[in-house]
Design an enzyme around this catalytic site. Sequence first.
Site, PDB file in Angstrom:
ATOM      1  N   ARG A 185      21.707 -21.637  24.339  1.00  0.00           N
ATOM      2  CA  ARG A 185      22.622 -22.461  23.556  1.00  0.00           C
ATOM      3  C   ARG A 185      22.668 -23.889  24.111  1.00  0.00           C
ATOM      4  NH1 ARG A 185      27.329 -17.920  23.495  1.00  0.00           N
ATOM      5  NH2 ARG A 185      26.536 -17.736  25.640  1.00  0.00           N
ATOM      6  N   ASN A 232      25.100  -7.692  25.320  1.00  0.00           N
ATOM      7  CA  ASN A 232      26.395  -7.042  25.548  1.00  0.00           C
ATOM      8  C   ASN A 232      26.289  -5.518  25.589  1.00  0.00           C
ATOM      9  OD1 ASN A 232      27.352  -9.638  25.504  1.00  0.00           O
ATOM     10  ND2 ASN A 232      28.563  -9.426  23.656  1.00  0.00           N
TER      11      ASN A 232
END
Length: 374
Positions: free
Chosen positions: A241, A104
Amino acid sequence: MKNKIALSKTMGLIGLIAVLAIGSAMGQNDSKDFRDMRWKDVAVKMPEAWYASNEAKLVAENVLLTQKAIGGWEKNKPYHHPMDAGKKAAYLKTKDEIGATFDNDATITELRFLANVYSKTKDERYKQAFEKGINYILKAQYDNGGWPQFYPVRKGSVAYSGHITFNDDAMVNIMRFLKELLSDDPAFQSMQLSDSKKAKIQEAYDKGIACFLNTQIVVKGEPTAWCAQHDSVTLAPAKARSYELPSFSGSESVGIVLMLMEIENPSNEVKASINGAVKWFEDHSVGRLRVDTHTMPDGSKDRIVVEDKNAPLHWGRFYDLETEKIYFCDRDGIKKDSITEIGHERRNGYSWYTRAPEQMLEKYPEWKKRNGIN
Protein backbone atom coordinates in the site's frame (compact mmCIF):
# COMPACT_ATOMS: atom_id res chain seq x y z
CA MET A 1 -42.15 -23.44 14.14
CA LYS A 2 -42.13 -24.73 17.75
CA ASN A 3 -39.75 -27.50 16.73
CA LYS A 4 -37.41 -24.96 15.15
CA ILE A 5 -37.46 -22.81 18.29
CA ALA A 6 -36.78 -25.84 20.45
CA LEU A 7 -33.89 -26.86 18.21
CA SER A 8 -32.43 -23.34 18.37
CA LYS A 9 -32.58 -23.36 22.17
CA THR A 10 -30.95 -26.78 22.31
CA MET A 11 -28.16 -25.67 20.00
CA GLY A 12 -27.57 -22.58 22.13
CA LEU A 13 -27.34 -24.76 25.24
CA ILE A 14 -24.80 -27.06 23.60
CA GLY A 15 -22.72 -24.05 22.59
CA LEU A 16 -22.86 -22.63 26.11
CA ILE A 17 -21.77 -25.93 27.65
CA ALA A 18 -18.89 -26.14 25.17
CA VAL A 19 -17.65 -22.68 26.06
CA LEU A 20 -17.93 -23.33 29.78
CA ALA A 21 -15.81 -26.45 29.32
CA ILE A 22 -12.99 -24.36 27.93
CA GLY A 23 -12.78 -22.45 31.22
CA SER A 24 -10.21 -19.82 31.96
CA ALA A 25 -7.82 -21.22 29.35
CA MET A 26 -9.97 -19.62 26.69
CA GLY A 27 -10.55 -16.47 28.69
CA GLN A 28 -14.20 -16.42 27.57
CA ASN A 29 -17.11 -14.95 29.48
CA ASP A 30 -19.34 -17.74 30.76
CA SER A 31 -22.39 -16.04 29.28
CA LYS A 32 -21.09 -16.32 25.72
CA ASP A 33 -21.70 -19.13 23.31
CA PHE A 34 -19.43 -20.05 20.42
CA ARG A 35 -21.12 -17.55 18.10
CA ASP A 36 -19.82 -14.72 20.27
CA MET A 37 -16.25 -15.94 19.85
CA ARG A 38 -13.80 -15.17 17.06
CA TRP A 39 -13.95 -17.53 14.11
CA LYS A 40 -10.24 -18.30 14.52
CA ASP A 41 -10.88 -19.53 18.05
CA VAL A 42 -13.94 -21.57 17.13
CA ALA A 43 -11.92 -23.24 14.38
CA VAL A 44 -9.18 -24.58 16.64
CA LYS A 45 -9.77 -23.83 20.33
CA MET A 46 -13.09 -25.43 21.18
CA PRO A 47 -13.13 -28.51 23.44
CA GLU A 48 -12.18 -31.58 21.43
CA ALA A 49 -15.61 -33.19 21.83
CA TRP A 50 -17.36 -30.12 20.41
CA TYR A 51 -16.08 -30.87 16.91
CA ALA A 52 -18.33 -33.94 16.85
CA SER A 53 -21.42 -31.91 17.82
CA ASN A 54 -24.34 -30.94 15.63
CA GLU A 55 -23.33 -27.32 16.07
CA ALA A 56 -19.90 -28.02 14.62
CA LYS A 57 -21.51 -29.84 11.71
CA LEU A 58 -23.74 -26.83 10.99
CA VAL A 59 -20.67 -24.60 10.96
CA ALA A 60 -18.95 -27.10 8.67
CA GLU A 61 -21.81 -26.73 6.19
CA ASN A 62 -21.05 -23.01 6.03
CA VAL A 63 -17.37 -23.73 5.48
CA LEU A 64 -18.15 -26.16 2.66
CA LEU A 65 -20.55 -23.69 1.06
CA THR A 66 -18.09 -20.80 1.13
CA GLN A 67 -15.06 -22.64 -0.24
CA LYS A 68 -14.16 -21.14 -3.59
CA ALA A 69 -14.08 -23.37 -6.64
CA ILE A 70 -10.32 -22.98 -6.70
CA GLY A 71 -10.05 -24.34 -3.15
CA GLY A 72 -9.46 -21.42 -0.78
CA TRP A 73 -11.61 -18.98 1.20
CA GLU A 74 -12.18 -15.25 1.65
CA LYS A 75 -10.81 -13.46 4.71
CA ASN A 76 -12.47 -12.01 7.80
CA LYS A 77 -15.72 -13.94 7.47
CA PRO A 78 -17.59 -15.28 10.53
CA TYR A 79 -18.31 -18.72 9.15
CA HIS A 80 -19.61 -19.84 12.56
CA HIS A 81 -22.57 -17.46 12.33
CA PRO A 82 -25.92 -18.54 10.86
CA MET A 83 -26.46 -17.69 7.20
CA ASP A 84 -29.79 -16.77 5.71
CA ALA A 85 -30.82 -17.72 2.18
CA GLY A 86 -29.57 -14.43 0.79
CA LYS A 87 -26.05 -14.87 2.13
CA LYS A 88 -25.89 -18.44 0.92
CA ALA A 89 -26.99 -17.39 -2.54
CA ALA A 90 -24.35 -14.63 -2.60
CA TYR A 91 -21.58 -17.11 -1.72
CA LEU A 92 -22.77 -19.55 -4.38
CA LYS A 93 -22.79 -16.76 -6.94
CA THR A 94 -19.16 -15.83 -6.27
CA LYS A 95 -17.70 -19.33 -6.02
CA ASP A 96 -16.25 -19.11 -9.53
CA GLU A 97 -15.86 -15.35 -9.86
CA ILE A 98 -12.88 -14.54 -7.66
CA GLY A 99 -9.94 -16.27 -6.10
CA ALA A 100 -9.08 -16.75 -2.45
CA THR A 101 -6.51 -15.47 0.04
CA PHE A 102 -4.05 -16.35 2.80
CA ASP A 103 -4.33 -12.90 4.38
CA ASN A 104 -5.37 -12.74 8.05
CA ASP A 105 -5.09 -16.54 8.40
CA ALA A 106 -7.75 -17.13 5.74
CA THR A 107 -7.83 -20.58 4.10
CA ILE A 108 -5.46 -21.99 6.74
CA THR A 109 -8.06 -21.40 9.48
CA GLU A 110 -10.81 -23.10 7.50
CA LEU A 111 -8.61 -26.10 6.73
CA ARG A 112 -7.71 -26.51 10.39
CA PHE A 113 -11.40 -26.47 11.27
CA LEU A 114 -12.26 -29.09 8.64
CA ALA A 115 -9.51 -31.35 9.94
CA ASN A 116 -10.87 -31.06 13.49
CA VAL A 117 -14.42 -31.88 12.42
CA TYR A 118 -13.43 -34.70 10.07
CA SER A 119 -11.34 -36.37 12.77
CA LYS A 120 -14.54 -36.71 14.85
CA THR A 121 -17.19 -37.29 12.20
CA LYS A 122 -15.42 -38.96 9.27
CA ASP A 123 -17.74 -37.12 6.87
CA GLU A 124 -15.99 -37.61 3.53
CA ARG A 125 -17.14 -34.21 2.27
CA TYR A 126 -14.90 -32.54 4.85
CA LYS A 127 -11.94 -34.61 3.73
CA GLN A 128 -12.58 -33.80 0.07
CA ALA A 129 -12.81 -30.06 0.84
CA PHE A 130 -9.63 -30.33 2.91
CA GLU A 131 -7.70 -32.00 0.10
CA LYS A 132 -9.01 -29.40 -2.33
CA GLY A 133 -7.65 -26.71 -0.02
CA ILE A 134 -4.25 -28.40 0.15
CA ASN A 135 -4.16 -28.51 -3.64
CA TYR A 136 -4.95 -24.78 -3.67
CA ILE A 137 -1.98 -24.06 -1.40
CA LEU A 138 0.36 -26.12 -3.56
CA LYS A 139 -0.93 -24.55 -6.76
CA ALA A 140 -0.57 -21.01 -5.42
CA GLN A 141 3.12 -21.40 -4.61
CA TYR A 142 5.57 -19.73 -6.98
CA ASP A 143 8.41 -21.77 -8.47
CA ASN A 144 10.79 -19.73 -6.30
CA GLY A 145 9.03 -21.03 -3.18
CA GLY A 146 7.06 -17.94 -2.20
CA TRP A 147 3.32 -17.42 -1.92
CA PRO A 148 1.22 -14.42 -2.93
CA GLN A 149 -1.31 -12.97 -0.54
CA PHE A 150 -4.13 -13.66 -3.00
CA TYR A 151 -4.41 -16.34 -5.69
CA PRO A 152 -5.02 -16.23 -8.59
CA VAL A 153 -3.01 -13.01 -8.63
CA ARG A 154 -5.11 -9.90 -9.16
CA LYS A 155 -4.21 -6.92 -11.33
CA GLY A 156 -4.75 -3.20 -10.97
CA SER A 157 -4.89 -1.31 -7.68
CA VAL A 158 -4.39 -4.49 -5.60
CA ALA A 159 -1.53 -5.86 -7.69
CA TYR A 160 0.66 -5.89 -4.58
CA SER A 161 -1.30 -8.96 -3.41
CA GLY A 162 0.73 -10.88 -5.99
CA HIS A 163 4.01 -10.13 -4.21
CA ILE A 164 5.62 -12.81 -2.08
CA THR A 165 3.86 -11.86 1.13
CA PHE A 166 5.46 -11.99 4.56
CA ASN A 167 3.16 -9.22 5.78
CA ASP A 168 1.13 -10.27 8.85
CA ASP A 169 3.01 -13.59 8.74
CA ALA A 170 1.00 -14.79 5.72
CA MET A 171 3.73 -17.05 4.31
CA VAL A 172 4.97 -18.10 7.74
CA ASN A 173 1.44 -19.29 8.57
CA ILE A 174 1.32 -21.35 5.38
CA MET A 175 4.72 -22.87 6.10
CA ARG A 176 3.81 -23.71 9.67
CA PHE A 177 0.63 -25.40 8.46
CA LEU A 178 2.55 -27.49 5.91
CA LYS A 179 4.96 -28.56 8.63
CA GLU A 180 2.07 -29.61 10.86
CA LEU A 181 0.52 -31.63 8.05
CA LEU A 182 3.61 -33.85 8.14
CA SER A 183 3.57 -34.13 11.95
CA ASP A 184 1.81 -36.64 14.19
CA ASP A 185 -1.05 -34.25 14.96
CA PRO A 186 -4.13 -36.52 15.34
CA ALA A 187 -6.47 -34.28 13.35
CA PHE A 188 -4.13 -34.17 10.36
CA GLN A 189 -3.20 -37.83 10.69
CA SER A 190 -6.90 -38.67 10.41
CA MET A 191 -6.86 -37.26 6.87
CA GLN A 192 -4.58 -40.11 5.80
CA LEU A 193 -2.86 -38.07 3.12
CA SER A 194 -1.19 -40.20 0.47
CA ASP A 195 2.56 -40.61 0.37
CA SER A 196 2.66 -38.75 -2.93
CA LYS A 197 0.74 -35.82 -1.40
CA LYS A 198 3.05 -35.75 1.62
CA ALA A 199 6.03 -35.68 -0.74
CA LYS A 200 4.56 -32.65 -2.51
CA ILE A 201 3.94 -30.93 0.82
CA GLN A 202 7.52 -31.59 1.90
CA GLU A 203 8.80 -30.24 -1.40
CA ALA A 204 6.68 -27.09 -1.01
CA TYR A 205 8.00 -26.59 2.53
CA ASP A 206 11.62 -27.01 1.41
CA LYS A 207 11.10 -24.52 -1.41
CA GLY A 208 9.58 -22.10 1.10
CA ILE A 209 12.67 -22.29 3.30
CA ALA A 210 14.83 -21.62 0.24
CA CYS A 211 12.65 -18.60 -0.55
CA PHE A 212 13.22 -17.21 2.95
CA LEU A 213 16.96 -17.49 2.46
CA ASN A 214 16.92 -16.04 -1.05
CA THR A 215 14.81 -13.00 -0.15
CA GLN A 216 16.81 -11.97 2.92
CA ILE A 217 18.26 -8.51 2.34
CA VAL A 218 22.06 -8.57 2.17
CA VAL A 219 24.03 -5.44 3.15
CA LYS A 220 27.77 -5.35 2.56
CA GLY A 221 27.83 -9.11 2.23
CA GLU A 222 25.92 -9.70 5.49
CA PRO A 223 22.35 -11.11 5.73
CA THR A 224 20.04 -8.77 7.64
CA ALA A 225 16.23 -8.63 7.70
CA TRP A 226 13.40 -8.96 5.17
CA CYS A 227 10.83 -6.65 3.66
CA ALA A 228 7.15 -7.27 4.38
CA GLN A 229 6.74 -8.29 0.74
CA HIS A 230 9.14 -9.14 -2.07
CA ASP A 231 8.78 -9.03 -5.84
CA SER A 232 7.62 -12.41 -7.11
CA VAL A 233 10.16 -12.36 -9.96
CA THR A 234 13.22 -10.39 -8.84
CA LEU A 235 12.78 -11.19 -5.11
CA ALA A 236 13.65 -7.56 -4.32
CA PRO A 237 11.87 -5.68 -1.51
CA ALA A 238 8.56 -4.42 -2.91
CA LYS A 239 5.92 -1.81 -2.18
CA ALA A 240 2.44 -2.74 -1.02
CA ARG A 241 0.00 0.00 0.00
CA SER A 242 1.02 3.64 -0.40
CA TYR A 243 2.51 3.83 3.10
CA GLU A 244 4.10 0.35 2.97
CA LEU A 245 7.27 1.09 1.01
CA PRO A 246 10.21 -1.20 0.23
CA SER A 247 12.03 -1.42 3.56
CA PHE A 248 13.51 -3.57 6.28
CA SER A 249 10.62 -4.99 8.29
CA GLY A 250 11.01 -4.92 12.05
CA SER A 251 7.93 -7.07 12.52
CA GLU A 252 7.49 -9.63 9.73
CA SER A 253 11.18 -10.59 9.76
CA VAL A 254 10.75 -12.03 13.26
CA GLY A 255 8.32 -14.77 12.23
CA ILE A 256 10.73 -15.90 9.53
CA VAL A 257 13.66 -16.14 11.93
CA LEU A 258 11.60 -18.06 14.49
CA MET A 259 10.62 -20.57 11.81
CA LEU A 260 14.23 -20.97 10.68
CA MET A 261 15.19 -21.59 14.31
CA GLU A 262 12.88 -24.61 14.37
CA ILE A 263 14.85 -26.44 11.67
CA GLU A 264 16.68 -29.47 13.03
CA ASN A 265 20.29 -29.79 11.96
CA PRO A 266 20.28 -26.43 10.14
CA SER A 267 22.60 -25.90 7.20
CA ASN A 268 25.42 -23.36 7.36
CA GLU A 269 23.29 -21.08 5.19
CA VAL A 270 20.39 -21.23 7.65
CA LYS A 271 22.76 -20.58 10.56
CA ALA A 272 24.23 -17.57 8.78
CA SER A 273 20.75 -16.26 8.03
CA ILE A 274 19.69 -16.45 11.68
CA ASN A 275 22.94 -15.02 13.02
CA GLY A 276 22.80 -12.13 10.57
CA ALA A 277 19.18 -11.30 11.34
CA VAL A 278 19.70 -11.40 15.10
CA LYS A 279 22.73 -9.11 14.84
CA TRP A 280 20.74 -6.69 12.71
CA PHE A 281 17.96 -6.54 15.27
CA GLU A 282 20.39 -6.14 18.14
CA ASP A 283 21.79 -3.09 16.33
CA HIS A 284 18.46 -1.54 15.36
CA SER A 285 16.35 -1.13 18.47
CA VAL A 286 14.88 2.37 18.64
CA GLY A 287 15.13 2.42 22.43
CA ARG A 288 12.92 2.01 25.47
CA LEU A 289 9.58 3.57 24.72
CA ARG A 290 6.01 3.87 25.89
CA VAL A 291 3.41 4.09 23.17
CA ASP A 292 0.52 5.83 24.93
CA THR A 293 -2.91 6.89 23.77
CA HIS A 294 -4.03 10.29 25.04
CA THR A 295 -7.45 11.89 24.98
CA MET A 296 -7.25 15.26 23.28
CA PRO A 297 -9.27 18.38 24.28
CA ASP A 298 -11.79 17.68 21.52
CA GLY A 299 -12.34 14.13 22.81
CA SER A 300 -10.40 12.40 20.06
CA LYS A 301 -7.65 9.87 20.77
CA ASP A 302 -4.05 10.42 19.76
CA ARG A 303 -0.99 8.19 19.98
CA ILE A 304 1.98 9.62 21.84
CA VAL A 305 5.45 8.03 21.99
CA VAL A 306 7.48 8.71 25.13
CA GLU A 307 11.05 7.71 25.96
CA ASP A 308 11.12 5.84 29.27
CA LYS A 309 14.18 4.04 30.66
CA ASN A 310 11.88 1.64 32.50
CA ALA A 311 9.88 0.74 29.40
CA PRO A 312 10.64 -2.26 27.14
CA LEU A 313 12.75 -2.03 24.00
CA HIS A 314 10.91 -1.25 20.80
CA TRP A 315 11.72 -1.60 17.12
CA GLY A 316 10.31 0.14 14.09
CA ARG A 317 7.77 -1.47 11.80
CA PHE A 318 9.75 -0.14 8.82
CA TYR A 319 13.36 0.94 8.28
CA ASP A 320 14.69 2.82 5.27
CA LEU A 321 16.69 0.57 2.93
CA GLU A 322 19.50 3.11 2.55
CA THR A 323 19.82 4.76 5.96
CA GLU A 324 18.48 1.80 7.99
CA LYS A 325 16.64 4.29 10.18
CA ILE A 326 13.02 3.98 11.27
CA TYR A 327 10.56 5.95 9.19
CA PHE A 328 6.86 6.78 9.20
CA CYS A 329 4.64 7.36 6.23
CA ASP A 330 1.26 8.86 5.41
CA ARG A 331 -0.95 7.77 2.54
CA ASP A 332 0.97 10.20 0.33
CA GLY A 333 3.95 7.80 0.40
CA ILE A 334 6.39 10.41 1.72
CA LYS A 335 8.75 9.17 4.46
CA LYS A 336 8.96 11.09 7.73
CA ASP A 337 11.46 10.79 10.57
CA SER A 338 8.93 11.09 13.39
CA ILE A 339 5.45 9.75 14.04
CA THR A 340 4.38 13.30 14.92
CA GLU A 341 5.01 14.34 11.29
CA ILE A 342 2.29 12.14 9.81
CA GLY A 343 -1.43 12.76 9.95
CA HIS A 344 -3.77 11.69 12.73
CA GLU A 345 -5.38 8.92 10.69
CA ARG A 346 -2.20 6.96 9.91
CA ARG A 347 -0.53 7.86 13.20
CA ASN A 348 -3.34 6.16 15.09
CA GLY A 349 -4.52 3.64 12.53
CA TYR A 350 -1.33 1.64 12.03
CA SER A 351 1.27 -0.14 14.18
CA TRP A 352 4.51 1.79 13.64
CA TYR A 353 6.37 0.22 16.55
CA THR A 354 6.80 -3.41 17.56
CA ARG A 355 8.21 -5.51 20.37
CA ALA A 356 8.12 -8.70 18.29
CA PRO A 357 11.94 -9.08 18.16
CA GLU A 358 12.01 -9.68 21.94
CA GLN A 359 10.85 -13.27 21.48
CA MET A 360 13.48 -13.96 18.84
CA LEU A 361 16.29 -12.49 20.94
CA GLU A 362 15.16 -14.51 23.97
CA LYS A 363 15.26 -17.76 21.99
CA TYR A 364 18.58 -17.06 20.31
CA PRO A 365 20.96 -18.19 23.12
CA GLU A 366 19.15 -21.53 23.47
CA TRP A 367 19.18 -21.99 19.67
CA LYS A 368 22.93 -21.39 19.59
CA LYS A 369 23.51 -23.87 22.40
CA ARG A 370 21.33 -26.49 20.75
CA ASN A 371 23.30 -26.19 17.52
CA GLY A 372 26.77 -26.00 19.06
CA ILE A 373 27.37 -22.36 18.12
CA ASN A 374 29.64 -20.32 20.36
